[in-house]
Design a protein around this motif. Sequence first.
Motif, short mmCIF file in Angstrom:
data_model
loop_
_atom_site.label_atom_id
_atom_site.label_comp_id
_atom_site.label_asym_id
_atom_site.label_seq_id
_atom_site.Cartn_x
_atom_site.Cartn_y
_atom_site.Cartn_z
N ARG A 53 -18.63 -27.97 30.11
CA ARG A 53 -19.89 -27.31 30.45
C ARG A 53 -19.71 -25.79 30.54
O ARG A 53 -18.71 -25.33 31.12
N PRO A 54 -20.64 -25.01 29.99
CA PRO A 54 -20.60 -23.56 30.24
C PRO A 54 -20.64 -23.34 31.74
O PRO A 54 -21.48 -23.93 32.43
N THR A 55 -19.74 -22.51 32.24
CA THR A 55 -19.60 -22.38 33.69
C THR A 55 -19.50 -20.92 34.11
O THR A 55 -18.61 -20.19 33.68
N VAL A 94 -7.71 -21.24 27.97
CA VAL A 94 -9.01 -21.25 28.65
C VAL A 94 -10.09 -21.19 27.57
O VAL A 94 -10.28 -20.16 26.91
N GLU A 95 -10.77 -22.29 27.36
CA GLU A 95 -11.72 -22.39 26.26
C GLU A 95 -13.10 -21.86 26.68
O GLU A 95 -13.40 -21.70 27.87
N THR A 96 -13.92 -21.57 25.68
CA THR A 96 -15.24 -21.02 25.92
C THR A 96 -16.30 -21.77 25.12
O THR A 96 -15.99 -22.58 24.25
N VAL A 97 -17.54 -21.47 25.45
CA VAL A 97 -18.67 -21.99 24.69
C VAL A 97 -19.72 -20.88 24.66
O VAL A 97 -19.92 -20.18 25.66
N ARG A 98 -20.38 -20.71 23.54
CA ARG A 98 -21.40 -19.67 23.41
C ARG A 98 -22.75 -20.21 23.88
O ARG A 98 -23.21 -21.27 23.42
N ILE A 99 -23.36 -19.48 24.79
CA ILE A 99 -24.69 -19.83 25.28
C ILE A 99 -25.62 -18.63 25.05
O ILE A 99 -25.16 -17.53 24.72
N THR A 100 -26.91 -18.88 25.21
CA THR A 100 -27.90 -17.83 25.05
C THR A 100 -28.72 -17.72 26.32
O THR A 100 -29.25 -18.72 26.81
N PHE A 101 -28.83 -16.52 26.86
CA PHE A 101 -29.61 -16.28 28.06
C PHE A 101 -31.10 -16.25 27.71
O PHE A 101 -31.47 -16.16 26.54
N PRO A 102 -31.98 -16.32 28.72
CA PRO A 102 -33.43 -16.26 28.44
C PRO A 102 -33.84 -15.01 27.68
O PRO A 102 -34.82 -15.03 26.93
N ASP A 108 -20.11 -15.70 25.71
CA ASP A 108 -19.08 -16.74 25.66
C ASP A 108 -18.63 -17.01 27.09
O ASP A 108 -17.96 -16.19 27.71
N GLU A 109 -19.05 -18.17 27.62
CA GLU A 109 -18.71 -18.53 29.00
C GLU A 109 -17.50 -19.44 29.03
O GLU A 109 -17.22 -20.17 28.07
N VAL A 110 -16.82 -19.41 30.16
CA VAL A 110 -15.71 -20.33 30.38
C VAL A 110 -16.22 -21.77 30.27
O VAL A 110 -17.30 -22.10 30.76
N CYS A 111 -15.45 -22.61 29.59
CA CYS A 111 -15.82 -24.01 29.40
C CYS A 111 -14.62 -24.87 29.80
O CYS A 111 -13.74 -25.15 28.98
N PRO A 112 -14.54 -25.27 31.07
CA PRO A 112 -13.35 -25.98 31.55
C PRO A 112 -13.09 -27.28 30.79
O PRO A 112 -14.01 -28.07 30.56
N THR A 113 -11.85 -27.47 30.43
CA THR A 113 -11.44 -28.69 29.73
C THR A 113 -10.23 -29.35 30.41
O THR A 113 -9.84 -30.45 30.04
#
Length: 349
Positions: A53-55, A94-102, A108-113
Amino acid sequence: MATPYEEIEVGARTVRVSNPDKVYFPERGFTKRDIVHYFLSVGDGILGALRERPTTLERWPGGVFEGAKLSTRGDNRGDAFYQKRIPKGAPEWVETVRITFPSGRPADEVCPTETAVIAWAANLGTLTFHPWPVRRPNVDHPDQIRIDLDPQPGTDFADAVRVAPQLRALLHELGMEGWPKTSGGRGLHVYVPIQAKWTFVETRRAVIALGRELERRLPDLVTMSWWKEERGERVFIDYNQMARDRTIASAYSIRPRSRAPVSAPLRWDELESVAPEDFDIVTMPERFATVGDLHAGVNEEAYAIDTLLEWAERDQRDEGLGDLPYPPDYPKMPGEPMRVQPSRARNKA
């Protein structure tokens, strides 16, 4: 003499903990070392809440001392802050995932695995983890409904507990089950896993419909009013926690209060016999070892929200109940009413 750093083995990783003797909670003498070891003691549980999850990381690098403040959008001079982008110098694992704000801006937020990521973040002063209700493969479609029972002034945790059985009964009518937890403060959170096929707008609309139905059944206990002046001494269903980029403290997160409370997963049958202060970084490890992860079920079955969306359409058609205001920092949303406090609107009229 203070220890400059320690290295701990977490799975296949070596995590460096700098200044492990630094006191983070002066009232109880808890150090950074204590924080890191707490998270490792509930590692399977908090990783279950964060995995893929983006965190956002809520970082308190100076600890929780008297007068410490959290930076806000309007004032970034606080002692603590939200880290919404991966920090510079993070290990390659430390992996990431790209999200988009409003606003449309990406990050690129931390994405715990793995649990080592949580220990690494704790070394940076992270006390509270704020995961999005989405997973990395499908970041625009929530896989959870998070229902925030937020007691207003004049009410407390006991009032949220009074609402909870009625909420569960309503979920059962919908063929759903929910998983409760303390917020770490006065509130109560209930998570409902859903199929990841609806947008943030749709899932937020579903929570509004659910909240309105609960308000009809418990008008003296529950409110859906966004405006504080209209809420009274009732429990607010904070529907905007399902808006994009709005998050709730994860299960097992530490809350930045002097006694180091944590957000604790609960069984429905124990709600009336517990209090938020029962759960902290001392008591939770033993509880976790005894009862396991009470939120494991959140990651199993997934429900449909078609009926809730039908209720939203019914409310609009039969009662003229459309959308509700978004948070003030959001762009204007289609169908959203004016963001004007009712008393100000009356004065202008």
